[in-house]
Design an enzyme around this catalytic site. Structure first.
Site, mmCIF file in Angstrom:
data_model
loop_
_atom_site.group_PDB
_atom_site.id
_atom_site.type_symbol
_atom_site.label_atom_id
_atom_site.label_comp_id
_atom_site.label_asym_id
_atom_site.label_seq_id
_atom_site.Cartn_x
_atom_site.Cartn_y
_atom_site.Cartn_z
ATOM 1 N N GLY C 149 0.826 -1.198 0.000
ATOM 2 C CA GLY C 149 0.000 0.000 0.000
ATOM 3 C C GLY C 149 0.859 1.247 0.000
ATOM 4 O O GLY C 149 1.986 1.248 0.503
ATOM 5 N N CYS C 150 0.329 2.318 -0.594
ATOM 6 C CA CYS C 150 1.117 3.530 -0.799
ATOM 7 C C CYS C 150 1.546 4.178 0.517
ATOM 8 O O CYS C 150 2.697 4.583 0.686
ATOM 9 C CB CYS C 150 0.336 4.522 -1.659
ATOM 10 S SG CYS C 150 -1.358 4.811 -1.119
ATOM 11 N N TYR C 151 0.603 4.293 1.460
ATOM 12 C CA TYR C 151 0.979 4.844 2.767
ATOM 13 C C TYR C 151 1.996 3.940 3.462
ATOM 14 O O TYR C 151 2.892 4.408 4.166
ATOM 15 C CB TYR C 151 -0.244 4.965 3.675
ATOM 16 C CG TYR C 151 -1.170 6.124 3.397
ATOM 17 C CD1 TYR C 151 -0.759 7.437 3.597
ATOM 18 C CD2 TYR C 151 -2.484 5.905 2.997
ATOM 19 C CE1 TYR C 151 -1.631 8.505 3.388
ATOM 20 C CE2 TYR C 151 -3.358 6.964 2.780
ATOM 21 C CZ TYR C 151 -2.930 8.258 2.974
ATOM 22 O OH TYR C 151 -3.794 9.309 2.776
ATOM 23 N N VAL C 152 1.825 2.633 3.279
ATOM 24 C CA VAL C 152 2.683 1.679 3.984
ATOM 25 C C VAL C 152 4.129 1.813 3.532
ATOM 26 O O VAL C 152 5.060 1.851 4.351
ATOM 27 C CB VAL C 152 2.170 0.239 3.763
ATOM 28 C CG1 VAL C 152 3.005 -0.741 4.580
ATOM 29 C CG2 VAL C 152 0.702 0.142 4.118
ATOM 30 N N THR C 154 5.564 4.411 2.327
ATOM 31 C CA THR C 154 6.114 5.684 2.825
ATOM 32 C C THR C 154 6.560 5.575 4.276
ATOM 33 O O THR C 154 7.692 5.934 4.635
ATOM 34 C CB THR C 154 5.053 6.800 2.706
ATOM 35 O OG1 THR C 154 4.276 6.622 1.528
ATOM 36 C CG2 THR C 154 5.703 8.160 2.721
#
Lengths: 340, 340, 340, 340
Positions: C149-152, C154
């Site tokens: 996941g994108c937030y993950v 980061t």
């Protein structure tokens, strides 16, 4: 107090009417309908209304409740507005229609540009075009007011004085304009999603935008209109090109003088020697205009800017309503926008 | 590998050249100068360059080091570029100038539009205008290339085929265009601050923008050009208006066919029946164009869109350099932008 | 060439895969399916693809055509991905799933956070989490890769080195992050309309965002995650707070040294002493990270930034695929973003 | 009418004071000074002021003219404000200082956070912190009012009720906040150019922002504050994290009840069960707050949103001035923002 109803209050123009009504000294909103949103709290749809309208709930339309109001705004689709107006005109103090249903004096444009036949020729003839800067005396006491289109107000207030003064050729006029996204209304549509609009500019409605015949009617010239979408929330800028009429001497100075004289007593018109910008009008009812003459190409450039939801729609509607009802024309309307 | 120098590398066009050079299979940047930024790490000025150029430091210009390079880009102010070109032409493989110093074949425009006299008439005559779509054969082996202005590329690629084909009147053309803010370059100026630009649209350079004579030269028509600033980082959209030439039959279909035929073999030209948008070109070297004929007003509308820093400046410069040096014309240049 | 299929190619991650594939030296896209968009030209949905994919039409899924491909990306809803993977794994060279279907090693999170039971425990156990910076050796030759996941991505790349080194308490961690709008995918939803998002910042998914258990798995700490929506197209910035572990001495310098050492050989990691910004990563596969220690409040602040569609989704997927297939890990991936 | 002077009127807070004064029923602006802009027409600097202040010209400061005014706003740099206040206090009805010069009761913070020693300890002790929601009774009749910092107002109105009620640990609080660009003031600085800010998010002032001691003073807790810059013109969103105090039972419901009770009689406070957004406050004096309790991590999340130039600066200053002068507290202040 003026008892105000807003029919079709859940769209952007409805929300803007609620914003303006909240600081209008004479308006009391007693009814706000929104068929698809009936039962929804206004503050849930528009959180910015939470403090001013904590308890307002959109309700379904009820003709009985509408009759007898002092002022009713219609924020409905064009054809729905055409049908509803006869139910209300004569039964309320004044109907102010924000759709195009009663704007075009030549009914034959409706099938061409709007896809329906106009079946209210009498009301269409009686309706007053709600641009006080051009139709103030007719507006006084009017029972049905047709609020102008946002692009039309912008271009008209920049160009109309030149036509009135006989300065420009009334064919071959170009209106190249751009609008912020609220002009498209409240729609769940990918074309108006942030990802589509952000960092983007695009022309639309090429050759055939609906505001064309309305502009021609109010400006008094044949024209080609090209609208664009730009990544702003609010704001319209119209850059207009025309040829001087044969045998007429024009200069940038004479154009400026003409605009200043024509709009001298208008509370919301600013004639500038600078360059009008949408930001200078953001959230206010102000229109900025300027004009230039290019002798190298023998062309006049006239530019107008305004906030499409304010003066271009709901603010213009409130201004026209104020005139129609004999109130202070500026009541509830700001002359200073939210900028910086 | 092609040994590349960038003189004036610290501005936006310089940074874009560094971006493009990083993925160019044949380019090796061996020198990047930036007088006001000499000693500054490129990655400190442009953090996006950190991974590709972790150690690059802008250095002061040194003619001795520049001589002998295969390719030198000049990203300098116009007058500085005019002065530096003679020091380099003949001593390096090819000089590609991103300023306007060598664009205008009629030197008399320089005092009028740029405020200085051109003192290099010989080089001016020899310089090749760096638009491969119009000047590909001249570009091959060119020693001095003048990269086109961003607005000029946009309008020219939309309008030039119509002039070539004799379809339009070559006077009275209107070019109404808008640009993102990078077009103004890297400047600490309130006019380009976020607070000024965000939610704003404004015209500037009314009647007198410098790209006017350059457009007239490349398009081959007298025109009035009005640029606008819109709240985007990159992107130019040009909406152009012209009258059909006397006795010529045009239609939207024939215009589309003409554009498709003219640009059929071009790697970066997209002719669309839709509406060109800046976002479709963001970060790529692509230009999108379309045209329409409005018989109601007897007017042709031609529209072009591109990324002003890519094809409109540094991407166009790389493309021209590729041609000049005999490399693959598309090397290092993307045909897909960063969108969504 | 690697024969590539993209299943679910019409969404934003699919379009980004097409963008990256266009400049990947080894990829050839031979199939792009999009059930709801089957029959639509890719360039009509994404005009930026016009030049690179003029003839690509999304087709309906056909398992027979997919089998035998070298590489298949799945850009489907989570549950659809869970169901399709077993049809493909073993029949294609490598399946790279961009959904969350195969990310969470503890299958009990699926009903809680995704609303369905996981019925492929074997594949879930075999799937490799597609973050090369943490799982490179497992990725080599993997048959099923679960893209993070994108937030993950980061938060993990900013915090994981601190956990590995035993520097922080592994409870009470705060991840406060914000994303551009493309993170929500291609949706006609008023919540992601320009008018809603522009000039707005808002938190969402309070206490319960789906990326929480995934972050906890990869970071190795219990944490509270608060995502926000900000008016950008792309980009995630994660600002993370943690307490130093008992008895551990930390300083801003030692944190910087740790990050630099941990990420020294990574092609896409930039450790900065400045402040990571999303713009520094726009359009590239780069992640910028930094860390600080505040002795006044005894708190560590770690910050990461990336482009959510690039490294945060499709770029990360290409990178993982490159590793899985034994290609150059950086092939097709840019280290310079489109900024300015 | 209240005779109002604005000293330092040419900055953003000055322009916002002019905007608010234009619709304030009791204010008459009789003096607007701007040293660096003396002689400039206000409408030339801020075109949005053209209609309301067509003739206003910024003048140099003149103490004689200022004395005797009913109300003077100071929009000056901190140290200049510290020096000017003693010249005015006692000679005008009320001085409202928008700088930080008189905000911090512990003068020792000035050298640390602002780089100068405070030499007016008496005035500092007498100054009233201009947040009516916390200091209304002290404000009545105050001669010197220190308007709060924009971030401080946001976080304080979300967190202070929790401290007052003894619900949270008063150490280890995290305030993670983001602001639009107007918070930086009117500056020709590349850091605030459109090209830098657009499509960007970045943290700044890591560990050491000046609003930290001010927040600690008004909230009554030790905290770590991280501000971010986001691509908006106006607006602050603060997301705050705290641990429940030992032995205290909290729930999302009890937190909501507490906030609602605490702010029940406040005209500008909106407690929401939704998620506060900056857009809901754009152009109005409203503050939206909410709180949640996460039992999984035993953490309280409290969020506040406001318009940094309105309630966060000039609107808050007008509200405080209204209280100090005994006017209607809401006079001249809107409860509905400009959204959509």
């Amino acid at each position: 107090m003026v008892a105000v109803g807003i029919i079709g209050a859940s769209g952007f123009t409805g929300a803007e009417l609620l914003r303006l009504a909240a600081s209008h000294p004479d308006f009391e909103v007693v009814m706000a309908t929104g068929d698809s949103q009936a039962g929804t709290r206004a503050a849930d749809l528009y959180p910015g209304l939470s403090a001013a309208y904590p308890d307002l709930v959109f309700e379904p339309f009820d003709a009985d409740r509408a009759r007898g109001l002092d002022l009713v705004f219609l924020g409905l689709p064009h054809e729905a507005s055409m049908a509803m107006a006869p139910e209300l005109v004569g039964h309320v103090g004044c109907v102010v229609d924000l759709s195009a249903a009663y704007r075009l004096k030549d009914a034959s444009h409706y099938p061409t540009y709007y896809g329906f036949d106009h079946d209210q020729p009498g009301l269409l003839a009686d309706a007053v075009y709600g641009l006080p800067e051009l139709h103030r005396s007719e507006l006084k006491g009017a029972q049905l007011v047709a609020t102008p289109g946002c692009y039309v107000t912008t271009a008209t207030l920049a160009l109309r004085p030149l036509v009135e003064a006989g300065l420009i050729e009334t064919t071959g006029v170009i209106v190249d304009a751009a609008s912020g996204v609220t002009g498209a209304g409240r729609k769940a549509d990918l074309a108006f999603s942030f990802t589509t609009v952000d960092e983007n500019m695009i022309a639309y409605g090429l050759l055939s935008h609906r505001h064309t015949p309305e502009m021609e009617q109010e400006i008094g010239a044949q024209l080609l209109f090209t609208p664009h979408l730009v990544p702003m929330n609010r704001g319209i800028l119209a850059t207009c090109y025309a040829k001087p009429a044969a045998g007429v001497d024009v200069s940038t100075e004479s154009l400026a003088a003409l605009l200043r004289e024509r709009w001298a007593d208008e509370p919301f018109m600013v004639v500038t020697d600078g360059s009008p910008s949408t930001k200078a009008t953001l959230g206010s009812n102000v229109v900025q205009v300027t004009a230039r003459y290019d002798d190298r190409t023998n062309t006049i450039v006239a530019i107008g800017a305004l906030d499409n939801l304010a003066k271009g729609a709901s603010g213009g509607a409130v201004q026209a309503a104020n005139v129609a009802l004999g109130l202070d024309e500026s009541a509830g309307l700001s002359t200073v926008g939210v900028a910086p």
